[in-house]
Design an enzyme around this catalytic site. Structure first.
Site, PDB file in Angstrom:
ATOM      1  N   GLU A 143      -1.134   1.813   2.107  1.00 14.64           N
ATOM      2  CA  GLU A 143      -2.264   2.749   2.681  1.00 14.64           C
ATOM      3  C   GLU A 143      -1.793   4.140   2.782  1.00 14.64           C
ATOM      4  O   GLU A 143      -0.708   4.581   2.676  1.00 14.64           O
ATOM      5  CB  GLU A 143      -2.762   2.151   4.025  1.00 14.64           C
ATOM      6  CG  GLU A 143      -1.555   1.990   4.932  1.00 14.64           C
ATOM      7  CD  GLU A 143      -0.738   3.079   5.134  1.00 14.64           C
ATOM      8  OE1 GLU A 143      -1.143   4.260   5.489  1.00 14.64           O
ATOM      9  OE2 GLU A 143       0.694   2.835   5.215  1.00 14.64           O
ATOM     10  N   GLY A 285       4.914   4.852   4.443  1.00 18.01           N
ATOM     11  CA  GLY A 285       3.571   4.217   3.933  1.00 18.01           C
ATOM     12  C   GLY A 285       3.091   4.424   2.440  1.00 18.01           C
ATOM     13  O   GLY A 285       4.231   4.332   1.997  1.00 18.01           O
ATOM     14  N   GLU A 286       2.092   4.547   2.067  1.00 16.95           N
ATOM     15  CA  GLU A 286       1.550   4.529   0.789  1.00 16.95           C
ATOM     16  C   GLU A 286       2.386   3.442  -0.042  1.00 16.95           C
ATOM     17  O   GLU A 286       2.614   3.700  -1.268  1.00 16.95           O
ATOM     18  CB  GLU A 286       1.962   6.023   0.108  1.00 16.95           C
ATOM     19  CG  GLU A 286       3.278   6.461  -0.050  1.00 16.95           C
ATOM     20  CD  GLU A 286       3.399   7.770  -0.353  1.00 16.95           C
ATOM     21  OE1 GLU A 286       4.237   8.152  -1.576  1.00 16.95           O
ATOM     22  OE2 GLU A 286       3.001   8.719   0.205  1.00 16.95           O
ATOM     23  N   ALA A 287       2.513   2.301   0.343  1.00 16.70           N
ATOM     24  CA  ALA A 287       3.062   1.331  -0.369  1.00 16.70           C
ATOM     25  C   ALA A 287       4.565   1.428  -0.883  1.00 16.70           C
ATOM     26  O   ALA A 287       5.042   0.724  -1.577  1.00 16.70           O
ATOM     27  CB  ALA A 287       2.344   0.686  -1.357  1.00 16.70           C
TER      28      ALA A 287
END
Lengths: 321, 321
Positions: A143, A285-287
């Site tokens: 996300e 975050g951000e995978a």
């Protein structure tokens, strides 16, 4: 899950040229992949990375070190190939998709009432479900959303109990005053949405975010499509926890890529009974952590599929046999 | 080490589109690679994996679950491409080299005296040194040698003290009686080689093995050639510990790829002040954990070199700035 494929994989593991168990979690991962993919020799050639982005009304409370506009700026950065996840996905030949969840329409401020109305939440969940296509061997989920570690803390607090202080962390880097504000926002959110407690999907609607609802939907669709999933850090796992609260088996097709430095993540993994694959003090975050962990799954599949058996290699077994 | 390149790398890290520190150990690894490679943007395109194989006289004492002949059989398996390390090295495009250390001439039984005479030990160290060529960005180091976790336990016991029981483990899978024999062999080895204690290279000669001496030599040569090294599990790290005992800075160019399930490894890493990159319950040796960890170094370099800066991407910095 295909238990027959899992058994076939387990038998093969016991014949490969290594002491049984010597590859540790790589062996478990190979069998797990086989079970969910439904084939004795799992494939990891076509990984996909999905990043869902959304904005949060609670950012008005000064709960992030970065302005809310950074969500959209970072999405543009991903599109231009400049984010960490671009480099990580590129390194393993993964297909990276970034999904924008109406960034110009943040969720409502959940200290005043539900973050989403029924329609918006249902649409976000189905958008996430529809993002899952056939033809992928594994999906890394992540996300981007300024403010979403506060939303994640509120989800966890509502789903698992405990004090708000136990679930909030420094996120992208708030100071102590910001940390205290995060706890206050979580407490106010639970107070303003009391009626949601006890119903996991109502908790998601009232305290979650559009990107978190989409992640929950995508995880659910992967389960139905038997696609193994790698979860990322705190916000992503909190979205997954909604499904777990509704059905304790709902995340059997998921592994957790890494343990985030965000303190709520360790507590959340304990509640879910999961152990992260990596622990590298990451908190981006951000995978990013999930994508990094895909390499381990590829390695697990490579060893499982490519190693010689004792018989093929003419290697002696243990002396006691 | 090139501190200027390290500083350049550190400055770049602070400009990339992520909160400072959010990539955790990946950031540290990028700066460490830059420092040792002497360039602000490290390269990880040309990794090499080196596996040194040797045989041990102490196998006569029943201290391994596998017969001594398995060392040579596994070397043949590596040559044929059937080992775990083949799959792992292949997955990341690494150059894999297997070095046989006179497998038909095991070391002497160190419960009766030194494992090696001066000439054999010196030759093994220089063989390891000479194996290091130019043109590689990183070297993963590992071993194959039935009986060498007992030799490694003896090295650690001699270098760091403590009871033999604290350093031995189940290795490839010995039972409790085998574990007790390992501790007895270690104790007898220290007793028979008392004169070596206090001199790290004498400890290596008297209680080590040909492949462990070669690893120590290769690590030393990498240091002089400024090639970053990834150490594997217990036996490999025990060989490295000989250098550390001689000079506490000798392993600054090394990271430890994974934490082995062999219990002595955690204790050894504590003594060396190192934290392993991966913890996946592996205990195979043959450079498998080190090779797996190379992926993380490649990811660290990819992020460092490929990410956009805040300025390039037009992403806002923290609100407090």
């Amino acid at each position: 899950p295909d238990m027959e494929a899992g058994t076939t994989a387990l038998q093969r593991q016991s014949q490969l040229t290594k002491p049984v168990g010597a590859l540790g979690r790589l062996e478990e991962l190979a069998v797990w992949l086989a079970t969910w993919q439904g084939r004795g020799r799992p494939s990891m050639e076509r990984p996909r990375v999905a990043v869902f982005a959304g904005n949060h009304g609670i950012t008005a409370h000064g709960i992030s070190a970065y302005p809310a506009g950074v969500t959209e700026q970072m999405v543009q950065n991903f599109i231009n190939g400049g984010g960490a996840v671009n480099q990580l996905a590129g390194g393993l030949g993964a297909d990276l998709r970034v999904y924008e969840m109406a960034l110009d329409q943040p969720t409502g401020d959940f200290t005043q009432g539900p973050a989403m109305n029924e329609e918006d939440c249902a649409l976000a969940i189905s958008y996430g479900m529809m993002s899952v296509e056939e033809g992928f061997d594994v999906m890394a989920m992540g996300e981007m959303g300024i403010g979403n570690t506060t939303s994640a803390a509120a989800l966890c607090c509502a789903l698992f109990g405990g004090e708000p202080q136990a679930w909030v962390g420094h996120g992208t880097g708030v100071d102590e005053a910001g940390l205290a504000r995060k706890a206050e926002v979580v407490a106010a959110g639970l107070e303003a949405n009391k009626a949601a407690l006890g119903d996991p999907f109502e908790v998601l609607r009232c305290l979650g975010g559009l990107e978190l609802a989409a992640i929950a939907g995508a995880i659910l669709a992967c389960r139905m499509g038997r696609i193994p999933v790698v979860l990322d850090g705190f916000a992503c796992t909190a979205a997954a926890a909604v499904l777990h609260a509704a059905d304790a088996r709902a995340l059997d097709h998921c592994v957790v890529g890494h343990l985030s430095r965000e303190p709520g993540h360790a507590r959340l993994l304990e509640a879910l009974g999961k152990t992260a694959l990596l622990n590298l003090d990451m908190r981006l975050g951000e995978a990013s952590g999930a994508t990094l962990a895909i390499q381990l799954l590829q390695s697990a599949a490579d060893c499982h599929n490519g190693m010689a058996t004792f018989e093929e290699a003419g290697v002696s077994g243990p002396v006691s046999e």
